[in-house]
Scaffold this active site. Sequence first.
Site, PDB file in Angstrom:
ATOM      1  N   SER A 128      35.711  40.317  44.058  1.00 27.63           N
ATOM      2  CA  SER A 128      36.350  39.549  42.988  1.00 27.63           C
ATOM      3  C   SER A 128      36.245  38.046  43.221  1.00 27.63           C
ATOM      4  CB  SER A 128      37.817  39.957  42.856  1.00 27.63           C
ATOM      5  OG  SER A 128      37.936  41.316  42.541  1.00 27.63           O
ATOM      6  N   HIS A 179      40.739  35.075  44.355  1.00 28.21           N
ATOM      7  CA  HIS A 179      40.416  34.767  42.963  1.00 28.21           C
ATOM      8  C   HIS A 179      40.413  33.258  42.713  1.00 28.21           C
ATOM      9  CE1 HIS A 179      41.358  38.888  40.915  1.00 28.21           C
ATOM     10  NE2 HIS A 179      40.690  39.028  42.046  1.00 28.21           N
TER      11      HIS A 179
END
Length: 252
Positions: A128, A179
């Site tokens: 991610s 993230h």
Amino acid sequence: MFIRNERSVKEFIQLYPAVAWLVIIQLVLWLLTGFLQTPLGNWIREWGMGVNFYISQGEYWRLITAIFFHAGLMHVLFNSFALVLFGPALEQMLGKMKFITAFLGAGLIGNLATFLLGPTLYSHVGASGAIYGLFGIYAFMIAFRKHLIDPSSTQIVTIILVIGLIMTFLRSGINIYAHVFGFIGGFALAPLLLNNVRPYSPRLGRQYVDDGSIQFDPDRWQKKQRNKKVFQRGLWIILGILVILGLFSRIL
């Protein structure tokens, strides 16, 4: 840029080998470590997953290897889908080596932030952070290299990035450090990576047969309108899939 129109899997692999192999690697690792759960697979996962304590003991390779492992089926499918959707345009624009540098560099920055800011016993896996790094590069284009990205793609990136960041802070079990800092890492690397690149072209690398004749298509305007409608439907389908995958990932 983001509506895939390759005629086959073979053509996709030929046009975007870096994206294809990154997806293959993480899917194979999930099969070994998550689906089959063999002793070898369990050992590979224990050796490669990100664990802050082990990293502090000198096992720095985990900052990279953790990118390729995933926590479950929906996790690996979501990241693979995002990579197939948003990776090809960047791979064509940057080239294979720059694209891999961008992917691993953003993932490394995200995992390094996780190590420096997260709890000592915190463990993490997933691509991610690297994928948010790709969004960081697109965001840099939107802000400073507008000639490299068309208005429709700008809207897609903006909408999905906003949705992704909202889900990052609302959902439990998310590595927020990866993230956020993966995105920042991609944005920071973008000025170096985007030197002397050209906008994405869906025709680049394909072979077309030209018989030398001049042709006029009387339905050109109608086709443009149909293509616009198809694009809009594709955008909503993409958003719907992202939302559905996000919801299922909270359950599975």
